[in-house]
Design an enzyme around this catalytic site. Structure first.
Site, short mmCIF file in Angstrom:
data_model
loop_
_atom_site.label_atom_id
_atom_site.label_comp_id
_atom_site.label_asym_id
_atom_site.label_seq_id
_atom_site.Cartn_x
_atom_site.Cartn_y
_atom_site.Cartn_z
N GLY A 33 0.83 -1.21 0.00
CA GLY A 33 0.00 0.00 0.00
C GLY A 33 0.86 1.25 0.00
CB ALA A 34 4.34 1.79 -1.14
N GLY A 36 -0.51 4.62 -1.19
CA GLY A 36 -1.76 5.05 -0.54
C GLY A 36 -1.60 6.29 0.33
CB ALA A 39 2.21 5.14 2.37
NE ARG A 67 -4.54 -3.39 -8.86
CZ ARG A 67 -4.63 -4.66 -9.22
NH1 ARG A 67 -4.60 -5.60 -8.33
NH2 ARG A 67 -4.77 -4.97 -10.50
CG ASP A 110 -2.38 -8.72 -8.66
OD1 ASP A 110 -2.99 -8.67 -7.56
OD2 ASP A 110 -2.91 -9.11 -9.71
CG ASP A 202 -6.13 1.97 18.78
OD1 ASP A 202 -5.98 3.20 18.85
OD2 ASP A 202 -7.23 1.41 18.98
CG HIS A 203 -4.09 6.87 15.31
ND1 HIS A 203 -5.31 6.44 14.88
CD2 HIS A 203 -4.24 8.19 15.58
CE1 HIS A 203 -6.16 7.45 14.90
NE2 HIS A 203 -5.55 8.53 15.32
CG ASP A 260 -14.04 5.45 12.17
OD1 ASP A 260 -13.12 4.88 11.53
OD2 ASP A 260 -14.09 6.68 12.34
CG HIS A 265 -9.27 5.05 17.94
ND1 HIS A 265 -8.20 4.27 17.60
CD2 HIS A 265 -9.68 5.65 16.79
CE1 HIS A 265 -7.97 4.39 16.29
NE2 HIS A 265 -8.86 5.22 15.78
CE LYS A 370 -8.96 15.65 16.56
NZ LYS A 370 -9.40 14.33 16.18
C1 BG6 Z 1 -9.37 7.19 12.72
C2 BG6 Z 1 -10.79 7.16 12.24
O1 BG6 Z 1 -8.98 5.94 13.22
O2 BG6 Z 1 -9.24 8.17 13.76
C3 BG6 Z 1 -11.20 8.53 11.74
O3 BG6 Z 1 -10.91 6.21 11.20
C4 BG6 Z 1 -10.97 9.57 12.79
O4 BG6 Z 1 -12.57 8.53 11.34
C5 BG6 Z 1 -9.55 9.48 13.33
O5 BG6 Z 1 -11.19 10.83 12.19
C6 BG6 Z 1 -9.38 10.41 14.52
O6 BG6 Z 1 -8.04 10.42 14.90
P1 BG6 Z 1 -7.40 11.64 15.67
O7 BG6 Z 1 -6.02 11.23 15.94
O8 BG6 Z 1 -7.53 12.84 14.77
O9 BG6 Z 1 -8.25 11.84 16.91
#
Ligand code: BG6
Length: 499
Positions: A33-34, A36, A39, A67, A110, A202-203, A260, A265, A370
Site C-alpha cells: 500500500g505504498a 496510498g 503511507a 498496484r 498484485d 491503534d494510533h 470506527d 480507540h 476537536k
Molecule cells: C481514525 C478514524 O482511526 O481516527 C477517523 O478512522 C478519525 O474517522 C480518526 O477521524 C481520529 O483520529 P485523531 O487522531 O484525529 O483523533
C-alpha cells in the site's frame, strides 16, 4: 523506547523516548500500500523523523509495493513530497534526505498474484545478501481489509515468512467488521505469524499523552492512591471531531462511529486509564492487565442497549462560522442511512478497583470542537460547590489540569480553581513515529493484543446487533453541537454531567 517502557526499566525517571540511544537490528521494511494515503501522510514522515533522530537501524531498505505502475525514482519523489508536506521535522542539509531516499525502491505488485511474491522474495534475498541484513523482515499492511488474507497467506507460501532473523507484521485497523469476522481474520493471520509477531496498530496508543498515563500514576503516588472506586465518582472519555465523513463514505457508512472509534480507540483509552499495573511491569504484564479489564466489562443484553448506548447522526449546521451539510446529504452516503456518526455509552467494569464507577465514553463527527480528553471526576463530600476533577487532554493540546476548590480572599467564598500543566513543546513525536519505533525494537506494549481486540468486539457486538434490529433509536444532532441531547440524559440519570 516508549516512556512507559522506560519507566518500567529505569525507576520512573521519566525521560522521553527520544533521549534514549538504541541499537536497532538491520532490516528490510516491506510496505504494502505504498502509494496510498496513509503511507503519504503518516508512514513516510514517521520513518524519516526516526531516521534523522537516529532512531533507525544503520542498515535498512524500504520496498514499497503498490498496484500502480511507478519507477523507483518517481516513488522516491513521492516520498520527498510527503516528507516536505507532512513531516514534523525537516533538515535543510540535503544529505540526510538523500541518504534516506536511496534506501527506498518500488515494485508494482498484485497482492493476489502468488508469482509476485516469489519475485519479491528474490529481490529481498538479494538485498539482504548485498547489505548483510540478517533476514529481519518487517511487513507493513496499509491495505484494504479484503486483501489481508491473501497477503498473509502468500507471505507464508512464498517463503517470504521463512527467515533466519525476525519477521513482524504491522497491521492497520479495521481489524474485522464483527466479532466473527475479527476471529476469522485472526485465525488466518496466525497461520502465518505468531501473536508476538503481530503488531496491531491503534494510533491512539501512540499518542504521547496516552503513553504517559501509566507514568502519571507511577510517578505520582498521590494520584495512584486516588485511582479507584473509593475516590473516583465517574470517568468520562471524549473524542469529538469537527470533520464529517469526508471522502470515506464507502467505508464509514458501513462502519459508523461504533466500529470506527469505539471498538478500538475509545476502548483502548478505557483500558489504558483503568489498568492497574504492578511496579516494573513487562509488556506481557501490561497486556494481561488490559485483558483483565476487558474481561471485567459488564456485557449488555440487547434489550439494555437503548438505556446505556446513545447513537446519533449529524444534521446540517454550522462549525466555526461555516455551514456544513447533514450526513445523509454527504456524497456516497445512502439517502436514508441509519449509520451512527455519534456514540455515547455508559460502561461498567465489575472488578474490585472499579466496581460501582460509571464510565461514560462518547465520540462524534461534526461536533463543536476537536477534542480528545479523559476526565476523572472525584467523589464530592457534599459540601463543596464542584467536585475535584482531573482533565487529561490528549488532542489537539496536551495538558493535565486539576480542579481544586479554594477560598476567594476577597469574598471568602469557596470557588473552583484550575491547576494546569501544558505541554508547549512544538515538536512532540507523532503517534506513528512512536509506534514504528516500538515495532522496530519488537516492543508490543502499545499495540493491541488479539485478546483485547476480541473482547472489545465482544462488548460491541451486542450493540451492533441491537442497532441492526432497531432496538435502540437513532437520534439526530445539529452539526456544531455536542451531540444529541439524549446523551446528556445518560450521564444526568446518574446525577452527573459531561465535562
Ligand atoms: C481514525 C478514524 O482511526 O481516527 C477517523 O478512522 C478519525 O474517522 C480518526 O477521524 C481520529 O483520529 P485523531 O487522531 O484525529 O483523533
Amino acid at each position: 523506547m516508549s516512556s512507559l517502557a522506560f519507566s518500567r526499566k529505569n525507576n520512573h525517571k521519566g525521560l522521553s523516548h527520544l533521549d534514549l540511544p538504541t541499537q536497532l537490528d538491520p532490516m528490510t521494511f516491506i510496505l504494502f500500500g505504498a502509494s496510498g494515503d496513509l503511507a503519504k501522510r503518516k508512514i513516510f514522515p514517521a520513518l524519516y523523523n526516526l531516521f534523522i533522530n537516529e532512531k533507525f537501524p544503520k542498515t535498512f531498505r524500504v520496498i514499497g509495493l503498490g498496484r500502480s505502475e511507478m519507477s523507483t525514482s518517481t516513488f522516491q519523489k513521492h516520498v520527498i513530497e510527503s516528507i516536505k508536506k507532512f513531516s514534523r521535522e525537516s533538515r535543510n542539509d540535503n544529505v540526510d534526505i538523500k541518504d534516506f531516499l536511496q534506501a527506498f525502491s518500488y515494485i508494482s505488485f498484485d497482492a493476489k498474484k502468488s508469482s509476485d511474491y516469489i519475485s519479491l522474495l528474490d529481490t529481498v534475498k538479494d538485498l539482504e545478501a548485498r547489505l548483510g541484513i540478517p533476514e529481519n523482515r518487517m511487513f507493513y499492511l496499509s491495505v484494504a481489509p479484503e486483501l489481508i488474507n491473501d497477503i498473509s497467506s502468500n507471505i507464508k507460501n512464498s517463503g517470504l515468512g521463512h527467515t533466519k532473523g525476525w519477521k513482524r507484521l504491522i497491521i492497520e485497523k479495521p481489524f474485522g467488521y464483527t466479532l466473527d469476522s475479527a476471529r476469522q481474520l485472526n485465525e488466518q493471520l496466525t497461520k502465518s505469524f505468531l501473536e508476538h509477531e503481530i503488531f496491531r496498530i491503534d494510533h491512539y496508543l501512540g499518542k504521547p499523552m496516552v503513553q504517559n498515563l501509566e507514568a502519571l500514576k507511577f510517578a505520582n503516588p498521590i494520584i495512584r492512591a486516588l485511582w479507584n472506586n473509593q475516590h473516583v465518582a465517574n470517568i468520562q472519555i471524549t473524542a469529538s471531531e469537527t470533520v464529517g465523513v469526508e471522502e470515506r463514505a464507502g467505508y464509514y457508512d458501513q462502519a459508523g462511529a461504533v466500529r470506527d472509534m469505539l471498538q478500538n480507540h475509545l476502548l483502548q483509552l478505557l483500558m489504558m486509564t483503568t489498568m492497574n499495573l504492578p511496579e516494573n511491569s513487562t509488556p506481557e504484564v501490561i497486556k494481561f492487565e488490559k485483558i483483565r479489564i476487558m474481561e471485567s466489562l459488564r456485557l449488555l443484553e440487547k434489550e439494555e442497549v437503548k438505556s446505556h448506548v446513545i447513537r446519533g447522526q449529524y444534521l446540517s449546521g454550522e462549525i466555526a462560522g461555516e455551514r456544513v451539510i447533514g450526513y445523509r446529504d454527504e456524497p456516497g452516503v445512502e439517502t436514508l442511512s441509519h449509520n451512527d456518526t455519534f456514540i455515547a455509552a455508559r460502561i461498567w467494569i465489575d472488578n474490585e478497583v472499579w466496581k460501582g464507577v460509571p464510565f461514560y465514553i462518547r465520540t462524534g463527527k461534526r461536533m463543536k470542537e476537536k477534542c480528545t480528553k479523559i476526565v476523572i471526576e472525584f467523589k464530592n463530600n457534599g459540601s463543596l460547590q464542584l467536585p475535584n476533577c482531573m482533565v487529561i487532554s490528549i488532542n489537539p493540546t496536551e495538558s493535565i489540569s486539576l480542579k481544586l476548590n479554594m477560598k476567594n480572599p476577597f469574598n471568602g467564598v469557596i470557588e473552583p480553581v484550575k491547576v494546569n500543566y501544558y505541554n508547549n513543546q512544538q515538536t512532540v513525536p507523532e503517534a506513528y513515529e512512536l509506534l514504528l519505533f516500538d515495532a522496530l525494537k519488537g516492543d508490543s506494549t502499545f499495540f493491541a493484543h488479539w485478546r483485547e481486540v476480541e473482547l472489545s468486539w465482544q462488548w460491541v457486538q451486542t450493540v451492533l446487533e441491537a442497532f441492526e434490529e432497531n432496538k435502540a433509536p437513532l437520534y439526530f444532532y445539529q452539526s456544531g453541537t455536542v451531540g444529541p441531547i439524549e446523551s446528556n440524559y445518560l450521564v444526568e440519570d446518574d446525577g452527573f454531567k459531561w465535562w
